[in-house]
Design a protein around this motif. Structure first.
Motif, PDB file in Angstrom:
ATOM      1  N   HIS A  40       0.857  -1.185   0.000  1.00 39.01           N
ATOM      2  CA  HIS A  40       0.000   0.000   0.000  1.00 39.01           C
ATOM      3  C   HIS A  40       0.892   1.235   0.000  1.00 39.01           C
ATOM      4  CE1 HIS A  40      -3.821   2.137   0.552  1.00 39.01           C
ATOM      5  NE2 HIS A  40      -4.409   0.962   0.425  1.00 39.01           N
ATOM      6  N   SER A  81      -0.512   4.272   1.537  1.00 38.37           N
ATOM      7  CA  SER A  81      -1.022   5.100   2.625  1.00 38.37           C
ATOM      8  C   SER A  81      -0.397   4.601   3.924  1.00 38.37           C
ATOM      9  CB  SER A  81      -2.548   5.004   2.716  1.00 38.37           C
ATOM     10  OG  SER A  81      -3.006   5.421   3.992  1.00 38.37           O
ATOM     11  N   MET A  86      -2.808   2.830   6.186  1.00 31.23           N
ATOM     12  CA  MET A  86      -3.105   1.450   5.803  1.00 31.23           C
ATOM     13  C   MET A  86      -1.922   0.530   6.094  1.00 31.23           C
ATOM     14  SD  MET A  86      -6.153   1.701   5.006  1.00 31.23           S
ATOM     15  CE  MET A  86      -6.223  -0.080   4.753  1.00 31.23           C
ATOM     16  N   VAL A  99      -5.794  -3.836  -2.408  1.00 27.80           N
ATOM     17  CA  VAL A  99      -6.857  -2.834  -2.494  1.00 27.80           C
ATOM     18  C   VAL A  99      -8.068  -3.321  -1.703  1.00 27.80           C
ATOM     19  CG1 VAL A  99      -8.490  -1.729  -4.068  1.00 27.80           C
ATOM     20  CG2 VAL A  99      -6.091  -1.970  -4.732  1.00 27.80           C
ATOM     21  N   HIS A 137      -8.571  -3.284   1.682  1.00 33.99           N
ATOM     22  CA  HIS A 137      -8.362  -3.785   3.040  1.00 33.99           C
ATOM     23  C   HIS A 137      -9.261  -2.998   3.998  1.00 33.99           C
ATOM     24  CE1 HIS A 137      -6.339  -4.279   6.948  1.00 33.99           C
ATOM     25  NE2 HIS A 137      -5.805  -5.390   6.446  1.00 33.99           N
ATOM     26  N   GLU A 169      -9.757   1.124   4.651  1.00 26.73           N
ATOM     27  CA  GLU A 169      -9.345   1.921   3.497  1.00 26.73           C
ATOM     28  C   GLU A 169     -10.506   2.844   3.094  1.00 26.73           C
ATOM     29  OE1 GLU A 169      -6.950   0.436  -0.288  1.00 26.73           O
ATOM     30  OE2 GLU A 169      -9.127   0.452  -0.683  1.00 26.73           O
ATOM     31  N   ALA A 185      -8.008   7.766   2.694  1.00 29.97           N
ATOM     32  CA  ALA A 185      -6.809   6.928   2.590  1.00 29.97           C
ATOM     33  C   ALA A 185      -6.551   6.546   1.145  1.00 29.97           C
ATOM     34  CB  ALA A 185      -6.972   5.680   3.455  1.00 29.97           C
ATOM     35  N   TRP A 186      -7.615   6.235   0.403  1.00 26.24           N
ATOM     36  CA  TRP A 186      -7.426   5.842  -0.994  1.00 26.24           C
ATOM     37  C   TRP A 186      -6.979   7.027  -1.849  1.00 26.24           C
ATOM     38  CZ3 TRP A 186      -6.165   1.987  -3.699  1.00 26.24           C
ATOM     39  CH2 TRP A 186      -6.302   2.013  -5.100  1.00 26.24           C
ATOM     40  N   ALA A 236      -3.419   7.449  -1.195  1.00 29.33           N
ATOM     41  CA  ALA A 236      -2.665   6.319  -1.729  1.00 29.33           C
ATOM     42  C   ALA A 236      -2.481   6.403  -3.237  1.00 29.33           C
ATOM     43  CB  ALA A 236      -3.357   5.006  -1.352  1.00 29.33           C
ATOM     44  N   TYR A 275      -8.576  -7.197  -1.542  1.00 26.39           N
ATOM     45  CA  TYR A 275      -8.462  -7.850  -0.234  1.00 26.39           C
ATOM     46  C   TYR A 275      -9.428  -9.015  -0.101  1.00 26.39           C
ATOM     47  CZ  TYR A 275      -9.057  -8.763   4.722  1.00 26.39           C
ATOM     48  OH  TYR A 275      -9.164  -9.396   5.937  1.00 26.39           O
ATOM     49  N   ARG A 319     -11.457   0.526  -7.370  1.00 23.65           N
ATOM     50  CA  ARG A 319     -10.116   0.971  -6.980  1.00 23.65           C
ATOM     51  C   ARG A 319      -9.033   0.092  -7.615  1.00 23.65           C
ATOM     52  NH1 ARG A 319     -11.373   2.280  -0.522  1.00 23.65           N
ATOM     53  NH2 ARG A 319     -12.588   4.169  -0.940  1.00 23.65           N
TER      54      ARG A 319
END
Length: 415
Positions: A250, A252, A255, A288, A290, A293, A297-298, A301, A318, A341
């Protein structure tokens, strides 16, 4: 003589394990066609729910097509799902990782068997041929000491332990003597090699590069913290494949903390930029969707992904694994959001890869692996696949290419 077919799922480590089992079969004939097999060995993967489903579906299909076939479950799935499949009589036998070198005797058992073995075993088999392969996979270690919150692999492969350096060198020497020139070093956590033997990945690489016949060495997935100064000194060596796969998972930091990862973006981008400056293609693993998220956060990221000099990605949506910390984390990410995503991420990396390939169209060293109707497939030093059209049989040959047709879908050339 009974015929045995191997069905291998999952990673390169499993591919090597299959070759070990093949090398140990003395009283059976290897079949390349499952339809003609008396026994099918399923070397399974259990890294995701999808992997488990693929294995179960394959077993069900085999039994439906040929009710008399004996199905034996091996691999990581033997440790996670083997007991249930055996209890439900879906398979004739289950054998754990430590049992694969005994396969010749195990298959002689008429009665159903469950031999799970232990997770501290390390193989001693020297494989001299790779059936149906042009490149050779060399397993240099087993197991993992990392405890990422989403991962079940340490529970089915055990803690990190290295193969003997002398065995690895002998393995490569024999295979090089049999005509193999490209070697892929693989394992559960390859970069941990040598930590239990007072050695390191860099020291092993130096010794392997001196083996007569070794032309190119690729390395499986490394962790960012495993790439030290000693390793970086080897990046300009001509025998190093100009592609590294470094598992970030990841971009982020929030994350990464939830995932119990040891890397953070600030150091990751410095590392990637340093290696990219030496002309390397760079790949990564990325999870992607998890739990946790969220949109913020996305957004962070994906903006960071755009900053990274990435050319390849192995992206996962995930998948919850029982008995892992991530399995109980909240909030979960909805499937349609995770899917979107995943698509966004892979399209960004696909575009980056296209730009990289457009900038690298000459002096491509390609080992061609297979051919059909005059079209051969192989990978260049940057781990980009290329199709080569030729009237000559080029299977297992090295070619140097300078006239490449680059498209968004791939590279092509004619000889």
């Amino acid at each position: 003589m009974q015929k045995v077919f191997f069905k291998t799922f999952g990673c390169r480590t499993n591919q090597f394990d299959t070759q070990i089992m093949i090398s140990k079969l003395k009283d059976y004939e290897i079949s390349m066609d499952e339809k003609n097999a008396d026994i099918v060995i399923v070397n399974s993967c259990t890294v995701t729910n999808g992997a488990d489903s693929s294995v179960r579906n394959y077993i069900s299909t085999m039994k439906r097509k040929n009710p008399s076939v004996k199905v034996i479950l091996a691999g990581c799935g033997a440790h996670s799902k083997g007991e249930a499949l055996f209890a439900d009589k879906k398979v004739h036998g289950v054998m754990g990782h430590s049992e694969k070198e005994k396969i010749n005797e195990i298959l002689k058992q008429e009665q159903p068997f469950y031999q799970i073995g232990d997770l501290s075993h390390i193989d001693s088999t020297i494989v001299e041929e790779f059936v149906g392969k042009s490149r050779a996979f060399i397993k240099i270690q087993e197991g993992c000491d990392f405890r990422c919150s989403y991962c079940i692999i340490p529970a089915v492969r055990g803690d990190a332990r290295s193969h003997k350096e002398s065995d690895i060198i002998e393995q490569v020497t024999r295979l090089a003597g049999n005509g193999f020139g490209e070697f892929i070093l693989t394992g559960t956590n390859v970069g941990s090699y040598g930590q239990d033997q007072g050695s390191s990945m860099a020291q092993l690489l130096k010794k392997l590069s001196n083996v007569r016949g070794v032309r190119r060495i690729r390395i499986g997935s490394l962790e960012p913290i495993q790439i030290d100064d000693e390793f970086k000194e080897l990046l300009t060596e001509p025998w190093m494949a100009k592609h590294l796969h470094i598992a970030l998972q990841h971009t982020s930091d929030k994350m990464l903390e939830l995932m119990n990862r040891r890397n953070r973006f600030e150091s990751d981008i410095k590392l990637f930029q340093e290696i990219a400056e030496k002309g390397y293609a760079l790949g990564t693993d990325y999870i992607v969707g998890h739990p946790g998220e969220d949109e913020a956060a996305w957004t962070e990221a994906i903006s960071r992904v755009k900053e990274l000099p990435l050319t390849h990605v192995h992206a996962f949506t995930y998948s919850k694994r029982d008995n892992t910390p991530s399995a109980t984390m909240k909030p979960e990410v909805k499937g349609d959001i995770a899917k979107a995503r995943h698509k966004e991420l892979t399209e960004i990396i696909k575009a980056k890869n296209y730009l990289f390939r457009r900038e690298h169209t000459s002096n491509l060293e390609v080992l061609l692996e297979s051919g059909k109707d005059g079209v051969y497939q192989g990978f260049d030093q940057y781990f980009n696949r290329i199709s080569v059209t030729s009237d000559e049989d080029l299977s297992s040959n090295w070619v140097l290419l300078n006239d490449i047709e680059v498209s968004s879908e791939g590279n092509k050339a004619s000889l």
